[in-house]
Design a protein around this motif. Structure first.
Motif, short mmCIF file in Angstrom:
data_model
loop_
_atom_site.label_atom_id
_atom_site.label_comp_id
_atom_site.label_asym_id
_atom_site.label_seq_id
_atom_site.Cartn_x
_atom_site.Cartn_y
_atom_site.Cartn_z
N GLY A 52 0.84 -1.20 0.00
CA GLY A 52 0.00 0.00 0.00
C GLY A 52 0.87 1.25 0.00
O GLY A 52 1.82 1.35 0.77
N GLY A 53 0.54 2.16 -0.91
CA GLY A 53 1.25 3.44 -0.94
C GLY A 53 2.52 3.38 -1.77
O GLY A 53 3.00 2.31 -2.16
N GLY A 54 3.03 4.58 -2.05
CA GLY A 54 4.13 4.72 -2.98
C GLY A 54 5.45 4.14 -2.51
O GLY A 54 6.23 3.63 -3.31
N GLU A 206 4.12 -5.22 -13.21
CA GLU A 206 2.73 -5.51 -13.55
C GLU A 206 1.89 -4.23 -13.53
O GLU A 206 0.91 -4.10 -14.24
CB GLU A 206 2.14 -6.52 -12.57
N LYS A 207 2.29 -3.29 -12.72
CA LYS A 207 1.56 -2.02 -12.60
C LYS A 207 1.68 -1.18 -13.87
O LYS A 207 0.82 -0.37 -14.18
CB LYS A 207 2.14 -1.27 -11.39
N ASN A 208 2.81 -1.34 -14.58
CA ASN A 208 3.07 -0.39 -15.67
C ASN A 208 3.29 -0.98 -17.05
O ASN A 208 3.32 -0.24 -18.03
CB ASN A 208 4.30 0.47 -15.31
N SER A 236 -6.19 5.99 -5.69
CA SER A 236 -5.50 6.47 -4.49
C SER A 236 -6.01 5.73 -3.28
O SER A 236 -7.17 5.30 -3.27
CB SER A 236 -5.79 7.96 -4.24
N ARG A 237 -5.17 5.64 -2.28
CA ARG A 237 -5.68 5.20 -0.98
C ARG A 237 -6.84 6.13 -0.60
O ARG A 237 -6.84 7.31 -0.99
CB ARG A 237 -4.59 5.33 0.10
N PHE A 238 -7.81 5.59 0.15
CA PHE A 238 -8.90 6.47 0.58
C PHE A 238 -8.40 7.30 1.77
O PHE A 238 -8.38 6.86 2.90
CB PHE A 238 -10.17 5.66 0.88
N ALA A 265 -10.76 4.41 -7.33
CA ALA A 265 -10.35 3.07 -6.91
C ALA A 265 -9.18 3.16 -5.96
O ALA A 265 -8.25 3.95 -6.17
CB ALA A 265 -9.96 2.24 -8.13
N GLY A 266 -9.24 2.36 -4.92
CA GLY A 266 -8.12 2.37 -3.98
C GLY A 266 -8.22 1.25 -2.98
O GLY A 266 -9.29 0.69 -2.74
N GLY A 267 -7.09 0.92 -2.43
CA GLY A 267 -7.05 -0.05 -1.34
C GLY A 267 -6.52 0.66 -0.11
O GLY A 267 -6.56 1.88 -0.04
N GLU A 304 -4.92 -4.86 -12.05
CA GLU A 304 -6.20 -4.14 -12.11
C GLU A 304 -5.96 -2.63 -12.16
O GLU A 304 -6.61 -1.91 -12.92
CB GLU A 304 -7.09 -4.48 -10.90
N VAL A 305 -5.02 -2.15 -11.33
CA VAL A 305 -4.70 -0.72 -11.34
C VAL A 305 -4.21 -0.32 -12.73
O VAL A 305 -4.66 0.67 -13.32
CB VAL A 305 -3.64 -0.37 -10.26
N ASN A 306 -3.31 -1.12 -13.27
CA ASN A 306 -2.76 -0.86 -14.61
C ASN A 306 -3.91 -0.78 -15.63
O ASN A 306 -3.99 0.17 -16.42
CB ASN A 306 -1.79 -2.01 -14.95
N ALA A 329 2.93 9.77 -12.23
CA ALA A 329 3.95 9.20 -13.14
C ALA A 329 3.38 7.97 -13.85
O ALA A 329 3.63 7.76 -15.04
CB ALA A 329 5.21 8.84 -12.37
N GLU A 330 2.61 7.18 -13.10
CA GLU A 330 2.03 5.96 -13.71
C GLU A 330 1.08 6.32 -14.84
O GLU A 330 1.07 5.71 -15.91
CB GLU A 330 1.29 5.14 -12.64
N GLY A 331 0.27 7.34 -14.61
CA GLY A 331 -0.68 7.77 -15.65
C GLY A 331 0.04 8.34 -16.86
O GLY A 331 -0.28 8.03 -18.01
N1 UDP Z 1 -1.94 2.03 -5.33
C1 UDP Z 1 -2.31 0.72 -5.53
N2 UDP Z 1 -3.56 0.35 -5.16
C2 UDP Z 1 -4.41 1.22 -4.60
C3 UDP Z 1 -4.04 2.57 -4.39
C4 UDP Z 1 -2.77 2.95 -4.77
O1 UDP Z 1 -1.55 -0.10 -6.03
O2 UDP Z 1 -5.51 0.80 -4.30
C5 UDP Z 1 -0.59 2.40 -5.72
C6 UDP Z 1 -0.52 3.42 -6.83
O3 UDP Z 1 -0.67 2.79 -8.08
C7 UDP Z 1 0.87 4.00 -6.57
C8 UDP Z 1 0.97 3.97 -5.05
O4 UDP Z 1 0.07 2.97 -4.61
O5 UDP Z 1 1.86 3.14 -7.10
C9 UDP Z 1 0.54 5.29 -4.44
O6 UDP Z 1 1.62 6.16 -4.44
P1 UDP Z 1 1.42 7.72 -4.35
O7 UDP Z 1 2.78 8.31 -4.30
O8 UDP Z 1 0.52 8.16 -5.47
O9 UDP Z 1 0.62 7.98 -3.01
P2 UDP Z 1 0.81 7.51 -1.47
O10 UDP Z 1 -0.22 6.45 -1.27
O11 UDP Z 1 2.21 7.02 -1.30
O12 UDP Z 1 0.48 8.74 -0.68
#
Ligand code: UDP
Length: 413
Positions: A52-54, A206-208, A236-238, A265-267, A304-306, A329-331
């Protein structure tokens, strides 16, 4: 609490040579040359969540490549639970400039959990990279083994930190040999050297990586999203600082003019205790609009994110605060037009009207999305320029190069 826990390297590993077509032979040769004097050097990366998270995203991809270069890299996650993560989430928000009145107990909890993790870093580590504030006090373990080099890698926006939390944290940061920030604007008055490192994405993960159109279609079908109408997406995370409610408001403004859909969408991340509450607020605000898809993703769902990013007409990142914003960056890498807030590290990625569109409000976000939906040729151009900008600046090979250079410098000093 036992704290010696290593995160296994990802099973899906790519050989360095697989990056040749993306970054060119000179870049790969340079990495091998830089890594050679560091062969066998133990490197420890430490953070507070494995998923979870960057930060977790970056570490998952960095580790196998470091190892291929002969660097003995390990990733360890400090152990914590709710009381600690509630404190560190409040610290995180306060460092991002939110009002917070810490009480002595908050600092005590922070210290106590760090103390319990003091054995996390093996004594023979040559380079220790501590990511973000949560494990920052592990520097206290250095007393036991003075010969190694400790680096604090800060991924958050420290340009306007709450002074009480920052003063507390700084007592630890001052003890490091070096610090790393994601933007020149985050630099602080510190007695230690500060370096600028951009975060990075892995183009082969897999993400990209490229996906088959059939797979993308199947993901859309699975979530009930219509591939024939425009799709606006924020992944994004919620988290309130990602402003999901602002995204819904902007979508509603756009919806008056364009028959579009919104995907939020987010986890979660294991070190973020606020997610469930924010998700409930988002579902409430979404109501029963069939074109507004609030999707709770599993902790790890890179394909799925990809697919959702690749299926999007416009990628949104309407953060109120942001360390860097890897999702941008991913987008961009996927050649998508991005509409994103001009906060944190986002303007490093979205150069207004060149690699995307920057905004400062809900209305501005809606306006720019409407503009892109009405000017698809401009949207395409922004996406293509964005892709090149990421290739030049935000790929994993560049990130590894910076780390190796810093390690070499410290090694020789
Ligand atoms: N991400 C993910 N699933 C989710 C939400 C986010 O894989 O449900 C990934 C997203 O693709 C990115 C990272 O988590 O690779 C989020 O990094 P970002 O720097 O945008 O934000 P952070 O969560 O670190 O504040």
């Amino acid at each position: 609490m036992t704290s010696v826990q290593e995160v296994p390297a990802e099973t899906e590993v790519y050989l360095l040579d697989n990056y040749l077509p993306v970054v060119g032979a000179a870049e790969i040769d340079e990495l091998r040359a830089l890594a050679q004097p560091l062969e066998g050097s133990p490197v420890e990366m430490v953070n507070s969540t494995a998923v979870g998270g960057g930060v977790a995203e970056i570490l998952t991809r960095l580790l196998p490549l470091f190892r291929q270069l002969g660097v003995d890299a390990h990733w360890r996650v400090m152990e914590g639970d709710l009381p600690f993560f509630e404190v560190t989430k409040s610290f995180h928000n306060a460092l991002h400039g939110e009002h917070f009145q810490p009480v002595p107990k908050d600092f005590e909890i922070f210290r106590e959990y760090n103390r319990r993790n003091l054995d996390l870093v093996p004594a023979d580590a040559r380079f220790v990279v501590i990511h973000d504030p949560q494990p920052a006090a592990l520097i206290e373990a250095r007393r036991n083994h003075r010969k190694n080099h400790w680096i604090w890698r800060c991924h958050i926006d420290l340009s306007r930190p709450d002074s009480a939390v920052w003063s507390f944290l700084q007592t630890y940061i001052n003890q490091y040999d070096a610090s790393i920030f994601s933007s020149p604007e985050y630099a602080r008055q510190l007695p230690i050297p500060q370096y600028l490192f951009y975060p990075s994405i892995d183009p082969l993960s897999e993400k990209n990586r490229d996906l088959e159109p059939e797979y993308i279609e199947s993901v859309l079908e699975n979530f009930g999203i219509d591939s024939r109408r425009p799709i606006l997406t924020q992944i994004s995370r919620f988290d309130r600082l990602k402003d999901p409610l602002g995204v819904i408001k902007a979508y509603k403004l756009v919806k008056r003019y364009h028959d579009c859909q919104l995907v939020l969408a987010g986890g979660g991340a294991t070190d973020d205790p606020e997610g469930a509450q924010v998700l409930a607020e988002v579902r409430d605000a979404a109501g029963n609009d069939p074109d507004l898809h609030v999707i709770e993703l599993p902790v790890s769902a890179p394909l799925e994110v990809n697919a959702l990013q690749r299926a999007s007409t416009v990628i949104i990142q309407k953060s109120l605060r942001e360390g860097f914003g890897l999702t941008v960056a991913e987008g961009l890498w996927k050649k998508k037009p991005v509409v994103a807030s001009a906060v944190g590290g986002i303007p490093l990625q979205v150069i207004h009207k060149h690699t995307g569109l920057l905004t400062h409000s809900i209305e501005g976000t809606a306006y720019q999305i409407r503009f892109l939906l009405s000017h698809p040729e401009i949207a395409t151009r922004l996406g293509e320029q964005g892709h090149e900008h990421v290739r030049e600046n935000f790929l994993i090979t560049g990130n590894i190069k910076r780390y190796l250079t810093l390690f070499l410098y410290l090694f020789n000093s």
